[in-house]
Design an enzyme around this catalytic site. Structure first.
Site, PDB file in Angstrom:
ATOM      1  CG  PHE A 104     -74.948  83.389 -61.299  1.00 30.14           C
ATOM      2  CD1 PHE A 104     -75.777  83.447 -60.191  1.00 30.14           C
ATOM      3  CD2 PHE A 104     -73.573  83.445 -61.093  1.00 30.14           C
ATOM      4  CE1 PHE A 104     -75.254  83.569 -58.915  1.00 30.14           C
ATOM      5  CE2 PHE A 104     -73.039  83.558 -59.825  1.00 30.14           C
ATOM      6  CZ  PHE A 104     -73.886  83.620 -58.726  1.00 30.14           C
TER       7      PHE A 104
ATOM      8  CG  ASN B 175     -66.219  82.866 -56.919  1.00 30.15           C
ATOM      9  OD1 ASN B 175     -66.740  81.809 -56.603  1.00 30.15           O
ATOM     10  ND2 ASN B 175     -65.242  83.410 -56.188  1.00 30.15           N
TER      11      ASN B 175
ATOM     12  CD  GLN C 138     -71.522  80.902 -64.162  1.00 30.48           C
ATOM     13  OE1 GLN C 138     -71.073  81.748 -63.392  1.00 30.48           O
ATOM     14  NE2 GLN C 138     -72.296  79.903 -63.745  1.00 30.48           N
TER      15      GLN C 138
ATOM     16  CG  HIS D 277     -69.604  75.509 -50.655  1.00 30.45           C
ATOM     17  ND1 HIS D 277     -70.347  74.958 -51.687  1.00 30.45           N
ATOM     18  CD2 HIS D 277     -70.023  76.799 -50.545  1.00 30.45           C
ATOM     19  CE1 HIS D 277     -71.183  75.867 -52.162  1.00 30.45           C
ATOM     20  NE2 HIS D 277     -71.006  76.989 -51.503  1.00 30.45           N
TER      21      HIS D 277
ATOM     22  CG  HIS E 256     -65.985  79.571 -50.886  1.00 30.24           C
ATOM     23  ND1 HIS E 256     -66.307  80.546 -51.804  1.00 30.24           N
ATOM     24  CD2 HIS E 256     -66.995  79.556 -49.953  1.00 30.24           C
ATOM     25  CE1 HIS E 256     -67.466  81.112 -51.460  1.00 30.24           C
ATOM     26  NE2 HIS E 256     -67.895  80.525 -50.345  1.00 30.24           N
TER      27      HIS E 256
ATOM     28  CG  HIS F  63     -69.028  82.001 -45.346  1.00 25.50           C
ATOM     29  ND1 HIS F  63     -67.690  82.071 -45.691  1.00 25.50           N
ATOM     30  CD2 HIS F  63     -69.688  81.665 -46.488  1.00 25.50           C
ATOM     31  CE1 HIS F  63     -67.563  81.804 -46.973  1.00 25.50           C
ATOM     32  NE2 HIS F  63     -68.755  81.548 -47.488  1.00 25.50           N
ATOM     33  CG  ASP F  64     -69.799  78.220 -47.055  1.00 25.44           C
ATOM     34  OD1 ASP F  64     -70.972  78.071 -46.681  1.00 25.44           O
ATOM     35  OD2 ASP F  64     -69.496  78.813 -48.110  1.00 25.44           O
TER      36      ASP F  64
ATOM     37  CG  ASP G 127     -71.015  83.369 -50.013  1.00 23.85           C
ATOM     38  OD1 ASP G 127     -70.021  82.675 -50.280  1.00 23.85           O
ATOM     39  OD2 ASP G 127     -72.074  82.884 -49.569  1.00 23.85           O
TER      40      ASP G 127
END
Length: 661
Positions: A588, A537, A585, A376, A380, A416-417, A534
């Site tokens: 996810f 990836n 993954q 983060h 990113h 945003h981060d 977001d």
């Protein structure tokens, strides 16, 4: 919200039937829309111009054309049977499409299913009674009639049901109507229709995860990670009985020995300061104001690197290499990417943003992303910003959003981060951090990112919105807040349910156009867009995806190490000694990423089909690695992550919890 008129559900259904001949547009032929070829704009502050008719409001300038005939592909778990809570008595009317053009488009959100069943009841009623239907009713259009019964409600094409089929059709119609009544009577009046879908999706996800975790020990770990990260669980509160007495040790908040209000008060009365997450306060850092001519990409690079950088700075490409860009710009990937996007979109000129002020702000913002945090960080942020830019540029969204909405989306992605400490919200809550106290355990990080970003605008030569009107500035701030708060991963299922309910309801209603003629609908699409970016990836080329994953796991492992040192329960996927990276993954993607991107692809069809293809390829690759290449041990290079991060000492003023607090 669901609001019923006086008289209850039955009265509502009677009213629906009485209004079934109200005039509304059916599937819209864009060739006949006045001004459809013109570049019309939706006023995000005031809505569509009052002179525009509903038909004109459905033009591409303010809405999305919902495409049909989607290609067959592997569908997410959302399309599996919810057998434990079977909805309509006839699966055909629940799951089938609403029009012949949508034969492969299944309906899965509860409210849309109710509408679909009511349309079926209406069609059956017309067939059974031979009552002429108004030609103005949208369902009377032949192509829009519900295919589940094979009947048409067109007044010009009235079909007569044979006598031997009337009893069967009448019984099915009664069952369908009874089911609709049951569903409507069970609706909690304080819940929105999208919450119905969210509850259903959470229930289905829990069922899927219960099967997934039974496959192996790693499956249980992955299931726990998904539940803890992406489900916004309602906190169960145990109320003590009046006779119970607690000892002072039991009533004292864990980890706190001093009154917390002193720190919070200090934060509130010291505008030049921001919280450092877990201990004390620290001042904002301000980069030197930029002066002179702004370079091509907003940052100074050597002549021998500029040509190479130009090749990497293709903002129209899916999956730019932010790692390489960061190297070529000497750690200024976010500044370069954001400046280039704003320049290409002509937003700097449109909103009269002073170029030197923009560079000063972007560099100051980038300085508040911590390079020692593996994932983060500024890279990113640059990746999410460019991904949002790419999604905004999809053909289906052409001319849909205003310049102010686009500026807000790019800005929200960039910030945003900011000032992320490399630990998640749950860690901040468990350790009684200052952010958790300040924001009452609700979206602690996301609220902080917003506070830092807007506070930086007040620094010297950093107000990039100085030439916006008061109303523009207020509207932009509201949109940015809504978008950044939506990046809280615990809100994932609600965001997904909101978007899917909105799309399916419009399809069931018989309109091929998602009007987006109010703030709620428009920000909902933008929130999901940034959320997709977001979680983008896994949709990028495999080589890039694996680089991002390595950084993310590295960050997870560091949090797990700190939890172990504090004798806390180690969060799922944060234990470097037993994390199953490959299986995580697969889970996810199957349970989080695929359903989200599948819904987005439906919205912008066919613009995101190649993205879905890449996602499925990546998923299959990780699935192929599970049996033959288990996750490396804790001493391996891959699990230890980058050497720079492991050997460096993370700034304790950013992430180290104070034992005295």
């Amino acid at each position: 919200m669901v609001v019923f008129p006086e008289g209850g559900v039955e009265s509502s259904l009677r009213q629906v039937r009485m209004e079934c001949t109200d005039e509304e547009p059916a599937w819209v032929d864009m060739d006949i829309i006045p001004g459809a070829t013109k570049k019309l704009r939706f006023d995000v502050e005031n809505g569509p111009p009052p002179s525009r008719s509903p038909l004109e409001a459905a033009s591409p300038s303010s809405g999305l054309i919902l495409q049909a005939n989607f290609p067959q592909r592997r569908e997410s778990f959302l399309y599996r049977s919810d057998s434990e809570f079977e909805l309509s008595p006839k699966s055909m009317s629940r799951n089938s499409s609403i029009a012949s053009e949508h034969e492969s488009d299944l309906i899965v959100t509860p409210f849309a299913q109710v509408l679909a069943s009511l349309r079926s009841v209406r069609n059956n009623f017309i067939s059974l009674t031979n009552v002429p239907a108004s030609s103005s009713r949208r369902s009377s259009v032949g192509s829009q009639s519900h295919p589940s019964q094979g009947t048409s409600s067109s007044s010009n094409n009235k079909l007569t049901v044979p006598d031997e089929n009337q009893s069967r059709l009448a019984m099915e119609t009664l069952e369908e109507l009874d089911w609709c009544l049951d569903q409507l009577e069970s609706i909690q009046t304080h819940r929105s229709v999208s919450e119905m879908a969210s509850s259903k999706f959470k229930r289905m996800l829990n069922r899927e995860l219960s099967h997934f975790k039974e496959t192996s020990k790693s499956g249980n770990q992955v299931s726990e990670f998904i539940c803890n990260t992406f489900l916004d669980k309602q906190q169960e509160i145990d109320l003590p009985s009046p006779t119970e007495k607690e000892s002072p040790e039991e009533t004292k908040p864990p980890g706190r020995t001093k009154g917390p209000l002193s720190h919070v008060s200090a934060l509130l009365i010291m505008p030049e300061s921001v919280t450092n997450f877990e201990s004390g306060l620290r001042k904002l850092r301000h980069a030197n104001s930029f002066t002179g001519i702004v370079p091509r990409f907003g940052v100074e690079v050597s002549a021998d690197r500029e040509e190479e950088l130009a090749k990497e700075m293709d903002m129209s490409k899916w999956g730019i290499d932010c790692f390489k860009i960061d190297t070529l710009t000497n750690g200024r990937a976010l500044t370069a990417v954001t400046y280039t996007i704003l320049q290409e979109r002509d937003l700097i000129k449109t909103f009269k943003i002073p170029a030197n002020t923009l560079i000063t702000y972007l560099m100051t913002l980038e300085d508040h992303y911590h390079r020692e945090v593996p994932y983060h960080n500024n890279r990113h942020a640059a990746d999410v910003t460019q991904t949002t830019h790419y999604l905004l540029g999809m053909q289906a969204l052409e001319n849909v959003f205003t310049d102010l909405e686009i500026l807000a989306s790019i800005f929200a992605s960039a910030i945003h981060d900011v000032d992320h400490p490399g630990v998640n919200n749950q860690f901040l809550i468990v350790t009684s951090s200052e952010l958790a106290i300040l924001y009452n355990d609700e979206s602690c990080l996301e609220n902080h990112h917003l506070a830092v970003a807007f506070k930086l605008l007040q620094e010297e030569n950093c107000d990039i919105f100085c030439n916006l009107s008061k109303k523009q500035r207020s509207t932009l701030r509201k949109m940015v807040i809504d978008m950044v708060l939506a990046t809280d991963m615990s809100k994932h299922m609600s965001l997904l349910a909101d978007l899917k309910t909105m799309v399916e309801t419009k399809k069931v209603a018989g309109s091929g156009v998602l009007l987006l003629d109010n703030y709620t609908d428009r920000i909902q699409v933008l929130q999901n867009m940034v959320h997709c970016a977001d979680l983008g990836n896994p949709t990028k080329p495999l080589e890039l995806y694996r680089q991002w994953l390595d950084k993310l796991m590295n960050e997870f492992y560091h949090q797990g190490d700190r939890e172990r040192n504090k004798q806390l329960e180690i969060s799922a996927m944060c234990d470097r000694h037993n994390a199953s990276v490959e299986k995580s993954q697969v889970g996810f993607i199957d349970f989080i990423v695929h359903p989200l991107w599948e819904t987005w692809a439906d919205l912008v069809h066919p613009d995101a089909q190649s993205i879905l293809d890449q996602l499925e390829e990546n998923r299959d690759w990780f699935a192929s690695q599970i049996p033959m290449s288990p996750s490396p041990g804790p001493d391996s290079k891959e699990n230890n992550g980058s050497q720079d991060y492991q050997t460096s000492t993370l700034d304790d003023t950013i992430v180290e919890s104070s034992e005295e607090c």
